[in-house]
Design a protein around this motif. Structure first.
Motif, mmCIF file in Angstrom:
data_model
loop_
_atom_site.group_PDB
_atom_site.id
_atom_site.type_symbol
_atom_site.label_atom_id
_atom_site.label_comp_id
_atom_site.label_asym_id
_atom_site.label_seq_id
_atom_site.Cartn_x
_atom_site.Cartn_y
_atom_site.Cartn_z
ATOM 1 N N ALA A 176 -72.453 -19.381 -45.657
ATOM 2 C CA ALA A 176 -73.524 -18.539 -46.185
ATOM 3 C C ALA A 176 -74.541 -18.283 -45.082
ATOM 4 O O ALA A 176 -74.428 -18.827 -43.980
ATOM 5 N N VAL A 177 -75.514 -17.460 -45.375
ATOM 6 C CA VAL A 177 -76.562 -17.189 -44.379
ATOM 7 C C VAL A 177 -77.860 -17.841 -44.818
ATOM 8 O O VAL A 177 -78.152 -17.958 -46.001
ATOM 9 N N LYS A 178 -78.612 -18.285 -43.817
ATOM 10 C CA LYS A 178 -79.898 -18.921 -44.062
ATOM 11 C C LYS A 178 -80.904 -18.293 -43.106
ATOM 12 O O LYS A 178 -80.601 -18.098 -41.925
ATOM 13 N N ALA A 179 -82.083 -17.966 -43.610
ATOM 14 C CA ALA A 179 -83.103 -17.337 -42.764
ATOM 15 C C ALA A 179 -83.699 -18.379 -41.829
ATOM 16 O O ALA A 179 -84.134 -19.442 -42.262
ATOM 17 N N GLN A 235 -84.214 -14.374 -38.558
ATOM 18 C CA GLN A 235 -82.812 -13.981 -38.456
ATOM 19 C C GLN A 235 -81.972 -14.658 -39.523
ATOM 20 O O GLN A 235 -82.245 -15.800 -39.897
ATOM 21 N N GLN A 236 -80.952 -13.950 -39.989
ATOM 22 C CA GLN A 236 -80.010 -14.517 -40.943
ATOM 23 C C GLN A 236 -78.940 -15.255 -40.149
ATOM 24 O O GLN A 236 -78.128 -14.639 -39.484
ATOM 25 N N VAL A 237 -78.946 -16.577 -40.233
ATOM 26 C CA VAL A 237 -78.020 -17.398 -39.447
ATOM 27 C C VAL A 237 -76.916 -17.928 -40.358
ATOM 28 O O VAL A 237 -77.210 -18.535 -41.395
ATOM 29 N N PRO A 238 -75.643 -17.690 -40.011
ATOM 30 C CA PRO A 238 -74.566 -18.223 -40.852
ATOM 31 C C PRO A 238 -74.440 -19.733 -40.714
ATOM 32 O O PRO A 238 -74.483 -20.267 -39.607
ATOM 33 N N ILE A 239 -74.320 -20.433 -41.845
ATOM 34 C CA ILE A 239 -74.143 -21.878 -41.839
ATOM 35 C C ILE A 239 -72.983 -22.242 -42.756
ATOM 36 O O ILE A 239 -72.717 -21.539 -43.736
ATOM 37 N N GLU A 250 -70.361 -13.019 -41.863
ATOM 38 C CA GLU A 250 -69.510 -12.459 -40.802
ATOM 39 C C GLU A 250 -70.292 -11.438 -39.971
ATOM 40 O O GLU A 250 -70.159 -11.392 -38.748
ATOM 41 N N ALA A 251 -71.115 -10.644 -40.643
ATOM 42 C CA ALA A 251 -71.895 -9.627 -39.939
ATOM 43 C C ALA A 251 -72.942 -10.258 -39.023
ATOM 44 O O ALA A 251 -73.286 -9.692 -37.980
ATOM 45 N N ASN A 252 -73.454 -11.414 -39.398
ATOM 46 C CA ASN A 252 -74.490 -12.080 -38.613
ATOM 47 C C ASN A 252 -73.935 -13.207 -37.749
ATOM 48 O O ASN A 252 -74.664 -14.125 -37.387
ATOM 49 N N ARG A 253 -72.650 -13.144 -37.436
ATOM 50 C CA ARG A 253 -72.033 -14.202 -36.641
ATOM 51 C C ARG A 253 -72.629 -14.300 -35.231
ATOM 52 O O ARG A 253 -72.561 -15.337 -34.592
ATOM 53 N N ALA A 254 -73.237 -13.215 -34.785
ATOM 54 C CA ALA A 254 -73.852 -13.210 -33.434
ATOM 55 C C ALA A 254 -74.999 -14.212 -33.341
ATOM 56 O O ALA A 254 -75.325 -14.697 -32.260
ATOM 57 N N PHE A 255 -75.608 -14.535 -34.494
ATOM 58 C CA PHE A 255 -76.742 -15.465 -34.484
ATOM 59 C C PHE A 255 -76.324 -16.904 -34.769
ATOM 60 O O PHE A 255 -77.192 -17.744 -35.014
ATOM 61 N N ALA A 256 -75.042 -17.193 -34.725
ATOM 62 C CA ALA A 256 -74.565 -18.539 -35.052
ATOM 63 C C ALA A 256 -75.080 -19.577 -34.049
ATOM 64 O O ALA A 256 -75.193 -20.751 -34.379
#
Length: 155
Positions: free
Chosen positions: A74-77, A85-89, A146-152
């Motif tokens: 999921a994403v976490k701000a 940023q929405q970071v996937p966790i 998946e869209a915010n995977r760049a911020f992982a």
């Protein structure tokens, strides 16, 4: 955060009829205004309807529906350099199960229908087959991650 140390993990009790913890978790999430006997009636009627519809063990349908709806990620701000940023966790199994139950109940409450037991049974059968609003919510969550995977790397 607590300064007194880590909180003890609570284990869910099992319900009186099926002796199943998962059923009790669902009942506790159906609960509104403290009316637990009504929540029991709703779930047991839904289970009976599932048995009539599918001719299979309704607990298997419930377990499969929750397994299909449970999100893996999921994403976490997170705030990084002044921006949010929405970071996937990754999600642990207990948190994922809680989210799945919440999504299933929200989707069944949104459904048009006669009563909550009917709507819940329909949503559970749909989720077990891989369709329905709760499944769509899970796919949407996975797409966001998946869209915010760049911020992982900000994890």
């Amino acid at each position: 955060m607590s300064r007194r140390g880590t909180a003890e993990k609570k284990t869910a009790k099992s319900d009186p009829i099926y002796r199943n913890r998962l059923v009790n978790m669902v009942i506790n999430r159906i609960l509104k205004h403290g009316k637990k006997s009504l929540a029991y009636k709703i779930l047991y009627r839904a289970v009976k309807k599932i048995h009539q519809k599918t001719e299979t063990n309704p607990l298997l349908v419930l377990r499969q529906a929750i397994r299909r709806v449970t999100p893996r990620i999921a994403v976490k701000a997170r705030r990084a350099s002044g921006l949010s940023q929405q970071v996937p966790i990754e999600i642990r199994s207990t948190r994922g199960k809680a989210l799945a139950i919440r999504w299933l109940l929200a989707a069944s409450r949104k459904r048009p229908g006669r009563n909550m037991a009917f709507k819940l049974s329909s949503e559970l059968v749909d989720a077990a087959k891989g369709r329905g609003d709760a499944i769509r919510k899970r796919e949407e969550t996975h797409r966001m991650a998946e869209a915010n995977r760049a911020f992982a790397h900000l994890r």
